[in-house]
Scaffold this active site. Structure first.
Site, PDB file in Angstrom:
ATOM      1  N   LYS A 180       0.829  -1.210   0.000  1.00  0.00           N
ATOM      2  CA  LYS A 180       0.000   0.000   0.000  1.00  0.00           C
ATOM      3  C   LYS A 180       0.863   1.259   0.000  1.00  0.00           C
ATOM      4  O   LYS A 180       0.565   2.230  -0.709  1.00  0.00           O
ATOM      5  CB  LYS A 180      -0.950  -0.006   1.208  1.00  0.00           C
ATOM      6  CG  LYS A 180      -2.063  -1.032   1.065  1.00  0.00           C
ATOM      7  CD  LYS A 180      -2.767  -1.365   2.372  1.00  0.00           C
ATOM      8  CE  LYS A 180      -3.681  -2.582   2.164  1.00  0.00           C
ATOM      9  NZ  LYS A 180      -4.348  -3.023   3.401  1.00  0.00           N
ATOM     10  N   GLN A 231      -4.555  -1.551   9.607  1.00  0.00           N
ATOM     11  CA  GLN A 231      -4.403  -2.882   9.018  1.00  0.00           C
ATOM     12  C   GLN A 231      -5.026  -3.942   9.927  1.00  0.00           C
ATOM     13  O   GLN A 231      -4.781  -3.956  11.136  1.00  0.00           O
ATOM     14  CB  GLN A 231      -2.908  -3.169   8.783  1.00  0.00           C
ATOM     15  CG  GLN A 231      -2.610  -4.468   8.065  1.00  0.00           C
ATOM     16  CD  GLN A 231      -3.102  -4.505   6.629  1.00  0.00           C
ATOM     17  OE1 GLN A 231      -3.324  -3.472   5.997  1.00  0.00           O
ATOM     18  NE2 GLN A 231      -3.287  -5.691   6.090  1.00  0.00           N
ATOM     19  N   ASP A 235     -11.054   2.415   3.867  1.00  0.00           N
ATOM     20  CA  ASP A 235     -11.337   0.986   3.715  1.00  0.00           C
ATOM     21  C   ASP A 235     -12.824   0.754   3.452  1.00  0.00           C
ATOM     22  O   ASP A 235     -13.208  -0.294   2.939  1.00  0.00           O
ATOM     23  CB  ASP A 235     -10.985   0.230   5.007  1.00  0.00           C
ATOM     24  CG  ASP A 235      -9.579  -0.339   5.007  1.00  0.00           C
ATOM     25  OD1 ASP A 235      -9.130  -0.787   3.939  1.00  0.00           O
ATOM     26  OD2 ASP A 235      -8.949  -0.339   6.086  1.00  0.00           O
TER      27      ASP A 235
HETATM   28  N1  LIG Z   1      -7.638  -2.542   6.984  1.00  0.00           N
HETATM   29  C1  LIG Z   1      -7.423  -3.488   6.074  1.00  0.00           C
HETATM   30  N2  LIG Z   1      -7.725  -3.253   4.784  1.00  0.00           N
HETATM   31  C2  LIG Z   1      -7.511  -4.208   3.835  1.00  0.00           C
HETATM   32  O1  LIG Z   1      -7.800  -3.985   2.636  1.00  0.00           O
HETATM   33  C3  LIG Z   1      -6.923  -5.445   4.235  1.00  0.00           C
HETATM   34  C4  LIG Z   1      -6.628  -5.634   5.594  1.00  0.00           C
HETATM   35  N3  LIG Z   1      -6.907  -4.646   6.488  1.00  0.00           N
HETATM   36  N4  LIG Z   1      -6.088  -6.805   6.020  1.00  0.00           N
HETATM   37  C5  LIG Z   1      -5.722  -7.851   5.098  1.00  0.00           C
HETATM   38  C6  LIG Z   1      -6.555  -7.840   3.836  1.00  0.00           C
HETATM   39  C7  LIG Z   1      -5.918  -8.553   2.666  1.00  0.00           C
HETATM   40  N5  LIG Z   1      -5.700  -7.541   1.658  1.00  0.00           N
HETATM   41  C8  LIG Z   1      -4.995  -7.716   0.466  1.00  0.00           C
HETATM   42  C9  LIG Z   1      -4.594  -6.681  -0.323  1.00  0.00           C
HETATM   43  C10 LIG Z   1      -3.833  -6.863  -1.457  1.00  0.00           C
HETATM   44  C11 LIG Z   1      -3.439  -8.127  -1.837  1.00  0.00           C
HETATM   45  C12 LIG Z   1      -2.557  -8.311  -3.023  1.00  0.00           C
HETATM   46  O2  LIG Z   1      -2.063  -7.348  -3.593  1.00  0.00           O
HETATM   47  N6  LIG Z   1      -2.296  -9.534  -3.429  1.00  0.00           N
HETATM   48  C13 LIG Z   1      -1.386  -9.866  -4.528  1.00  0.00           C
HETATM   49  C14 LIG Z   1      -0.266 -10.775  -4.044  1.00  0.00           C
HETATM   50  C15 LIG Z   1       0.566 -10.171  -2.960  1.00  0.00           C
HETATM   51  C16 LIG Z   1       1.452 -11.231  -2.311  1.00  0.00           C
HETATM   52  O3  LIG Z   1       2.401 -11.670  -2.976  1.00  0.00           O
HETATM   53  O4  LIG Z   1       1.188 -11.572  -1.149  1.00  0.00           O
HETATM   54  C17 LIG Z   1      -2.155 -10.576  -5.612  1.00  0.00           C
HETATM   55  O5  LIG Z   1      -3.198 -11.184  -5.305  1.00  0.00           O
HETATM   56  O6  LIG Z   1      -1.691 -10.547  -6.745  1.00  0.00           O
HETATM   57  C18 LIG Z   1      -3.844  -9.201  -1.074  1.00  0.00           C
HETATM   58  C19 LIG Z   1      -4.630  -8.992   0.059  1.00  0.00           C
HETATM   59  C20 LIG Z   1      -6.111  -6.338   2.130  1.00  0.00           C
HETATM   60  N7  LIG Z   1      -6.653  -6.459   3.345  1.00  0.00           N
END
Ligand SMILES: Nc1nc(=O)c2c([nH]1)NC[C@@H]1CN(c3ccc(C(=O)N[C@@H](CCC(=O)O)C(=O)O)cc3)C=[N+]21
Length: 279
Positions: free
Chosen positions: A52, A96, A119
């Site tokens: 982020k 987070q 969020d």
């Molecule tokens: N307050 C809060 N807001 C959130 O939006 C939030 C959170 N807490 N806690 C955890 C979850 C999970 N989440 C993700 C965001 C991006 C990828 C992402 O970019 N994933 C990549 C892979 C990244 C990797 O290699 O791990 C993809 O799918 O291509 C995954 C999961 C947001 N979350």
């Protein structure tokens, strides 16, 4: 051949648009700033938070990091949120999740000013998402809608089945598909004859939270399959809620994991930050 929906590319397209918007805002003397709060040092959370911050830097959004130790008292976190709520040049606040178990997540989320809740987790924003209004849509569900729209997949009038009913993903995704005039069914762990329901879907959204749960028996020929799951195995290999290799020959379009919904979640967070600064 099925259409592979490239979330990374669509997220990049959105980030380019935001970068231009932020540059124009700067010319008007306006800045955009996101406060990013992480409590403890869960390695997965650190990866997400760093992603982020990287997105912020790319777009020209200032990110202010607050790294609090695991044993931080809830009261202290609430005090920080109160301070950030009243800091005029902070436009968005991200706490987070998950938080350490001694904290009440719902209480913490409610302590964020809804106008800074990028969020879209605050009950006020969930309410606005439900009845329409100028709130912030949750990032993952908003990302799913953008993926579909920008891939030329229409939602209007189509059978949409969301598997999963979590507050942050399943429920709001169903509401946004409804807003786009889809015919929406929410299925979940207590649903009877799940396969019969999911097989009706023109658009199937998997937000089950179980690795490779959705196999080809669950889908209709040529369905659009959106995989919201993300799981990491012992060898650090990522997979989703959909058994990609099993369904690939049967689907009309599909999002991969990684490179599907995940990058869109981040892009929509950036979008909400820019909107917050414009309001
Ligand atoms: N307050 C809060 N807001 C959130 O939006 C939030 C959170 N807490 N806690 C955890 C979850 C999970 N989440 C993700 C965001 C991006 C990828 C992402 O970019 N994933 C990549 C892979 C990244 C990797 O290699 O791990 C993809 O799918 O291509 C995954 C999961 C947001 N979350």
């Amino acid at each position: 051949m099925p259409q592979i929906i490239d979330g990374k590319q669509i997220a990049m397209q959105i980030k380019e648009e935001l970068k231009e918007r932020v540059a124009r805002l700067k010319q008007e003397g306006k800045s955009v700033c996101l406060a990013v709060i992480q409590v403890g040092n869960d390695p997965a959370s650190t990866v997400y938070v760093n992603g982020k911050k990287k997105d912020c830097a790319y777009i020209g959004i200032e990110s202010r990091s607050y790294e609090l130790p695991e044993e931080t008292k809830e009261k202290e976190l609430l005090a920080l949120l109160d301070q950030l709520n009243h800091t005029e040049d902070v436009h968005g606040i991200l706490v987070q999740l998950p938080l350490p178990s001694h904290m009440d997540e719902s209480k913490v989320v409610k302590a964020i000013d809804p106008a800074k809740d990028v969020d879209g987790f605050h009950p006020v924003n969930i309410g606005k998402l439900c009845i329409g209004g100028d709130g912030f849509d949750c990032c993952t569900p908003a990302g799913v809608i953008q993926l579909l729209k920008r891939s030329g997949i229409s939602i209007r009038g189509r059978e949409c089945v969301v598997v999963g009913r979590s507050n942050n993903v399943g429920k709001p995704t169903a509401l946004l598909l409804l807003r786009e005039n889809g015919t929406v069914t929410i299925a979940h762990s207590q649903t009877k004859d799940l396969k019969e329901i999911t097989k009706r879907a023109d658009i199937l959204v998997a937000a089950v939270g179980k690795p490779k749960f959705i196999t080809k028996e669950y889908i209709k020929e040529n369905a659009v399959v959106i995989d919201v799951g993300i799981h990491r195995n012992e060898d650090n290999v990522l997979c989703g809620d959909v058994d990609y290799d099993d369904v690939i020959e049967k689907v009309g379009a599909i999002t991969p994991v990684p490179g599907g919904v995940g990058p869109m979640t981040r892009a929509m967070l950036m979008y909400n930050c820019v909107e917050a600064a414009c309001k």
